[in-house]
Enzyme design. Structure first.
Site, PDB file in Angstrom:
ATOM      1  N   LYS A  50       0.880  -1.410  -0.115  1.00  0.00           N
ATOM      2  CA  LYS A  50      -0.140  -0.059   0.367  1.00  0.00           C
ATOM      3  C   LYS A  50       0.593   1.260   0.217  1.00  0.00           C
ATOM      4  O   LYS A  50       0.317   2.154  -0.234  1.00  0.00           O
ATOM      5  CB  LYS A  50      -0.761  -0.165   0.935  1.00  0.00           C
ATOM      6  CG  LYS A  50      -1.838  -0.386   1.032  1.00  0.00           C
ATOM      7  CD  LYS A  50      -2.136  -1.735  -0.062  1.00  0.00           C
ATOM      8  CE  LYS A  50      -3.000  -3.102   0.429  1.00  0.00           C
ATOM      9  NZ  LYS A  50      -2.383  -4.645  -0.391  1.00  0.00           N
ATOM     10  N   HIS A 439     -21.517  16.308   3.224  1.00  0.00           N
ATOM     11  CA  HIS A 439     -21.728  16.733   1.268  1.00  0.00           C
ATOM     12  C   HIS A 439     -20.523  17.568   1.537  1.00  0.00           C
ATOM     13  O   HIS A 439     -20.777  18.945   2.507  1.00  0.00           O
ATOM     14  CB  HIS A 439     -22.755  17.599   1.218  1.00  0.00           C
ATOM     15  CG  HIS A 439     -23.008  18.076   0.434  1.00  0.00           C
ATOM     16  ND1 HIS A 439     -22.911  17.529  -1.117  1.00  0.00           N
ATOM     17  CD2 HIS A 439     -22.742  19.074  -0.648  1.00  0.00           C
ATOM     18  CE1 HIS A 439     -22.608  17.685  -2.198  1.00  0.00           C
ATOM     19  NE2 HIS A 439     -23.138  19.333  -1.930  1.00  0.00           N
TER      20      HIS A 439
HETATM   21  P1  NAD Z   1      -6.205 -15.032  -4.609  1.00  0.00           P
HETATM   22  O1  NAD Z   1      -5.871 -16.898  -4.328  1.00  0.00           O
HETATM   23  O2  NAD Z   1      -7.240 -14.071  -4.121  1.00  0.00           O
HETATM   24  O3  NAD Z   1      -5.895 -15.529  -6.405  1.00  0.00           O
HETATM   25  C1  NAD Z   1      -5.375 -15.639  -6.980  1.00  0.00           C
HETATM   26  C2  NAD Z   1      -6.094 -16.195  -8.516  1.00  0.00           C
HETATM   27  O4  NAD Z   1      -5.050 -16.275  -9.045  1.00  0.00           O
HETATM   28  C3  NAD Z   1      -7.318 -16.233  -9.072  1.00  0.00           C
HETATM   29  O5  NAD Z   1      -8.262 -15.928  -9.470  1.00  0.00           O
HETATM   30  C4  NAD Z   1      -6.500 -17.403  -9.285  1.00  0.00           C
HETATM   31  O6  NAD Z   1      -8.098 -18.022  -9.799  1.00  0.00           O
HETATM   32  C5  NAD Z   1      -5.517 -16.914 -10.177  1.00  0.00           C
HETATM   33  N1  NAD Z   1      -5.054 -18.615 -11.010  1.00  0.00           N
HETATM   34  C6  NAD Z   1      -5.045 -19.438  -9.660  1.00  0.00           C
HETATM   35  N2  NAD Z   1      -3.479 -20.267 -10.890  1.00  0.00           N
HETATM   36  C7  NAD Z   1      -3.278 -19.843 -11.467  1.00  0.00           C
HETATM   37  C8  NAD Z   1      -3.179 -19.827 -12.589  1.00  0.00           C
HETATM   38  N3  NAD Z   1      -2.451 -21.438 -12.584  1.00  0.00           N
HETATM   39  N4  NAD Z   1      -2.590 -19.247 -14.056  1.00  0.00           N
HETATM   40  C9  NAD Z   1      -3.763 -18.344 -13.917  1.00  0.00           C
HETATM   41  N5  NAD Z   1      -4.227 -17.547 -13.068  1.00  0.00           N
HETATM   42  C10 NAD Z   1      -4.124 -19.190 -11.678  1.00  0.00           C
HETATM   43  O7  NAD Z   1      -4.193 -14.951  -4.491  1.00  0.00           O
HETATM   44  P2  NAD Z   1      -3.221 -14.110  -4.515  1.00  0.00           P
HETATM   45  O8  NAD Z   1      -4.403 -13.313  -5.366  1.00  0.00           O
HETATM   46  O9  NAD Z   1      -2.485 -14.900  -4.708  1.00  0.00           O
HETATM   47  O10 NAD Z   1      -3.727 -13.462  -2.541  1.00  0.00           O
HETATM   48  C11 NAD Z   1      -3.172 -14.471  -1.678  1.00  0.00           C
HETATM   49  C12 NAD Z   1      -4.084 -14.121  -0.640  1.00  0.00           C
HETATM   50  O11 NAD Z   1      -3.570 -12.696   0.043  1.00  0.00           O
HETATM   51  C13 NAD Z   1      -5.379 -13.833  -1.063  1.00  0.00           C
HETATM   52  O12 NAD Z   1      -6.346 -14.410   0.049  1.00  0.00           O
HETATM   53  C14 NAD Z   1      -5.775 -12.649  -0.893  1.00  0.00           C
HETATM   54  O13 NAD Z   1      -7.318 -11.734  -0.768  1.00  0.00           O
HETATM   55  C15 NAD Z   1      -4.365 -11.758  -0.142  1.00  0.00           C
HETATM   56  N6  NAD Z   1      -4.503 -10.053  -0.461  1.00  0.00           N
HETATM   57  C16 NAD Z   1      -5.025  -9.343  -0.127  1.00  0.00           C
HETATM   58  C17 NAD Z   1      -4.658  -8.322  -0.044  1.00  0.00           C
HETATM   59  C18 NAD Z   1      -6.023  -7.355   0.086  1.00  0.00           C
HETATM   60  O14 NAD Z   1      -6.810  -7.605   0.593  1.00  0.00           O
HETATM   61  N7  NAD Z   1      -5.802  -6.169  -0.571  1.00  0.00           N
HETATM   62  C19 NAD Z   1      -3.915  -7.741  -1.151  1.00  0.00           C
HETATM   63  C20 NAD Z   1      -3.140  -8.538  -1.077  1.00  0.00           C
HETATM   64  C21 NAD Z   1      -3.488 -10.577  -1.174  1.00  0.00           C
END
Ligand code: NAD
Length: 460
Positions: A50, A439
């Site tokens: 962030k 507002h």
């Molecule tokens: P995620 O599970 O949220 O997303 C991973 C994505 O990768 C999914 O949409 C999945 O379908 C896709 N994917 C998986 N294998 C794939 C492949 N071989 N080819 C293409 N796409 C593929 O995981 P993330 O984004 O790595 O985040 C990890 C965790 O950390 C999550 O739980 C996330 O919510 C959390 N996180 C949260 C925030 C936030 O709240 N701002 C920020 C970063 C991470």
């Protein structure tokens, strides 16, 4: 040494639990394998990401300063300087966690903790005795089979935070929170970004309309998003990374990029913590817990990213920590309500959401009413020059109960707070229509969306 509570891991889950245990007068120790307290979120997750996203936002304004009524000749993005700023923020907050441990009389034990069974934890050859144990060991980035991350080419959330220069081309596998946040960041830094997601839409856990809006906004900005894509044959080359992808249109395409970010989810850190010496049960590596975060081993609790059934989010870990500590201390607590967990994704436009998506609400048999309000008609959004997105309220038609709220737009991750509070207080749409919204503010868009459930938005 004998403790009331020993916590493994000092991320937001572990350290929040430690503070609360100190407040309750429990003799507590926190065991951390890294030399600094704070875990993934503080060191290589939420906070540094962030911080750099903030730089991306500032830099974005400098791209078109005249839109804000400012002339600015030759602004420069200095990535090492931005990384140094990020490191300073992280260091400050790591000191803050240290201070909190001292203030609450929590012993900080450096080393790798392993469960030995019967309330014993081994750290660096020494044995701690604990009446209660909290497992808060977190998670690490999953890799694609056969790939190893490296600091140069194949990156995870860790390596990408310390790049020395902005890559010309960046491919990102996975359009979850990690994937889309770094896409939004590096696009604004100047990289040509391609995101490849295997599922049919980006941010698949969000409401479908939110996914569509993000994909539309990203495309407009110049970020290429390929959903329904199958990535194959990833290989390092002299200059970067090459891979193939089978796209949703049935065509295959070859990609050659400077850097690749793998953002395909996170696996729980449970492998070497001695679970085999306990009765702790797991499901695909995630620890099974009851509503008070208790595992099947008496006195052993688990919280945060290692837990099965709740999303891997810092704020979930922290709340689970407080619940576990309250339970062991015999204090009042409420279990996690899974429909009241906010999601916050810091893209441009941002995303904030809580509760059921429209599709989930319909699938659960609710007679659904939807209220939607666009940021186009919000005056504060005009002032900020940030018009993308909307607020969408999903409500029950019969009682006006709020089932979910989904926001995409400026500072959506901040705005979602109102919806979370409303749902926690079991406010109805009618209550929120009566709440006065100042507002001009962005959160007026929420007031309008609640009104829109009954077709009564004023500025629409
Ligand atoms: P995620 O599970 O949220 O997303 C991973 C994505 O990768 C999914 O949409 C999945 O379908 C896709 N994917 C998986 N294998 C794939 C492949 N071989 N080819 C293409 N796409 C593929 O995981 P993330 O984004 O790595 O985040 C990890 C965790 O950390 C999550 O739980 C996330 O919510 C959390 N996180 C949260 C925030 C936030 O709240 N701002 C920020 C970063 C991470």
């Amino acid at each position: 040494m004998a403790y009331d509570l020993v916590i493994l891991g000092s991320g937001p889950g572990g350290y929040s639990a430690a503070v609360r245990a100190g407040q309750y007068g429990l003799k507590t120790a926190i065991v951390e394998k890294s030399p600094k307290l704070g875990g993934t979120c503080l060191h290589v997750g939420c906070i540094p990401t962030k911080a750099l996203l903030h730089t991306a936002e500032v830099w974005d304004y400098f791209q078109h300063p005249e839109e804000q009524g400012v002339h600015c000749a030759d602004p420069q993005l200095d990535l090492p300087l931005a990384v140094a700023r990020k490191d300073k923020i992280v260091a400050k907050h790591a000191k803050g966690v240290e201070f909190l441990m001292k203030k609450n009389k929590v012993d900080w034990i450096q080393g790798y903790g392993t469960l030995r069974g019967g309330g014993q934890i081994e750290v660096g050859g020494k044995t701690l005795e604990a009446k209660n144990i909290i497992l808060a060991t977190g998670s690490e980035a999953r890799m694609l089979p056969g790939l190893e991350p490296d600091p140069e080419f194949i990156l995870t959330n860790v390596e990408i935070l310390s790049l020395k220069s902005v890559p010309k081309t960046l491919a990102i596998i996975g359009a979850g929170a990690v994937g889309v946040e770094f896409a939004s960041m590096f696009h604004r830094f100047g990289s040509q970004v391609t995101v490849l997601e295997m599922l049919p839409r980006a941010v698949p856990v969000e409401d479908e309309e939110v996914s569509r809006e993000l994909e539309r906004a990203f495309k407009k900005q110049g970020i290429r998003v390929e959903t329904g894509a199958r990535v194959e044959n990833v290989r390092r080359t002299e200059q970067g990374v090459e891979f193939g992808a089978m796209l949703s249109n049935g065509k295959s395409e070859s990609f050659a990029v400077e850097k690749l970010l793998v953002a395909v989810g996170r696996k729980p850190n449970v492998e070497k913590i001695g679970l085999e010496n306990t009765r702790v049960q797991t499901d695909r590596g995630f620890i099974l817990v009851d509503e008070w975060q208790q595992t099947a081993e008496p006195g052993v609790y688990a919280i945060g990213d290692v837990v099965a059934g709740t999303p891997q989010l810092a704020h979930v870990a922290a709340m689970e920590g407080l619940i576990a500590v309250a339970h062991m201390a015999g204090k009042p607590a409420r279990p996690i309500h899974k429909n009241r967990i906010p999601g916050a994704t810091y893209t441009e436009p941002g995303i904030g959401s809580v509760g059921l998506t429209e599709a989930q609400a319909r699938a659960q048999g609710f007679d659904v009413k939807v209220g939607k309000f666009s940021f186009l008609a919000n005056s504060k959004a005009s002032i900020l020059g940030r018009h993308e997105g909307f607020v969408k309220v999903v409500a029950g038609a019969k009682y006006g109960e709020i089932l979910g709220v989904h926001i995409i737009g400026p500072q959506a991750y901040e705005l979602i707070g109102e919806a979370v509070t409303a749902m926690e207080a079991e406010a109805t749409v009618d209550t929120m229509m009566a709440a006065i919204h100042a507002h001009p503010t962005l959160y007026e868009a929420l007031g309008e969306a609640f009104n829109a459930v009954y077709g009564l938005a004023i500025n629409a």
